[in-house]
Design a protein around this motif. Sequence first.
Motif, PDB file in Angstrom:
ATOM      1  N   ILE A 123       0.834  -1.213   0.000  1.00 56.59           N
ATOM      2  CA  ILE A 123       0.000   0.000   0.000  1.00 56.59           C
ATOM      3  C   ILE A 123       0.864   1.258   0.000  1.00 56.59           C
ATOM      4  CG2 ILE A 123      -1.986  -1.105   1.090  1.00 56.59           C
ATOM      5  CD1 ILE A 123      -1.187   0.429   3.683  1.00 56.59           C
ATOM      6  N   TRP A 128      -0.170   2.940  -6.222  1.00 58.07           N
ATOM      7  CA  TRP A 128      -1.416   2.616  -5.527  1.00 58.07           C
ATOM      8  C   TRP A 128      -1.961   3.848  -4.808  1.00 58.07           C
ATOM      9  CZ3 TRP A 128      -3.547   2.311  -0.580  1.00 58.07           C
ATOM     10  CH2 TRP A 128      -4.791   1.665  -0.534  1.00 58.07           C
ATOM     11  N   GLN A 131      -3.996   6.697  -6.687  1.00 55.25           N
ATOM     12  CA  GLN A 131      -5.402   6.501  -7.036  1.00 55.25           C
ATOM     13  C   GLN A 131      -6.328   7.452  -6.288  1.00 55.25           C
ATOM     14  OE1 GLN A 131      -6.550   2.114  -7.608  1.00 55.25           O
ATOM     15  NE2 GLN A 131      -4.987   2.093  -6.018  1.00 55.25           N
ATOM     16  N   ILE A 151      -5.024  -4.754  -3.717  1.00 49.82           N
ATOM     17  CA  ILE A 151      -3.740  -5.413  -3.938  1.00 49.82           C
ATOM     18  C   ILE A 151      -3.850  -6.792  -3.317  1.00 49.82           C
ATOM     19  CG2 ILE A 151      -1.270  -5.412  -3.465  1.00 49.82           C
ATOM     20  CD1 ILE A 151      -1.463  -2.348  -3.111  1.00 49.82           C
ATOM     21  N   CYS A 158      -5.468  -2.522   2.344  1.00 54.14           N
ATOM     22  CA  CYS A 158      -6.078  -1.688   1.305  1.00 54.14           C
ATOM     23  C   CYS A 158      -7.457  -1.200   1.728  1.00 54.14           C
ATOM     24  CB  CYS A 158      -6.215  -2.467   0.002  1.00 54.14           C
ATOM     25  SG  CYS A 158      -4.694  -2.796  -0.885  1.00 54.14           S
TER      26      CYS A 158
END
Length: 178
Positions: A123, A128, A131, A151, A158
């Motif tokens: 993370i 990632w 986003q 993920i 996440c």
Amino acid sequence: MRYRHCVPLVAGLACLPAYATQYLSADQALKLMFADATSYRPQELALTLPQMQQVEKLAGLSARSVNWRVIGAYSGDKLLGYMVLDDVIGKFELISYAVALNPDASIRQVEILTYRESHGGEIRLPAWRRQFTGKTASTGGLAIGEGIANISGATLSCTHLTDGVRRIAAIAQVALKK
């Protein structure tokens, strides 16, 4: 002689792996997220009951706390945005993170400060975390599978971090938006 059995136990504890990794302090995150700021000022943020109810409605999650750790970033007298500090549970341990918000309550950046789990540290990957950039609580897209990709192997991290960011986005919408 009666304590001899404790030696292997204590020696075994010394061999247990430690997984906590501190990536950034709050000050380092603030300077990273608002590099163009000339000053930083702690902001008092205590949500009222109606604000907490608005946050819950907007985020689909409880506000969880009345008081929030918020720091305003300024260039001269101009507000550049806010950094909100929070912790969420990963699978078993806390994840400390910071969310930078623009004055319009859109997400500017998300940084992982400390990650304490043995798995799921992906993370922290910039792709990632990117986003979240530009999203707001009112525009949506702040849920796993609905704008935020999961993920594999880091599902709980996440999910819980995304929920935390969505909560902070709702708090910004309700109490910080200029």
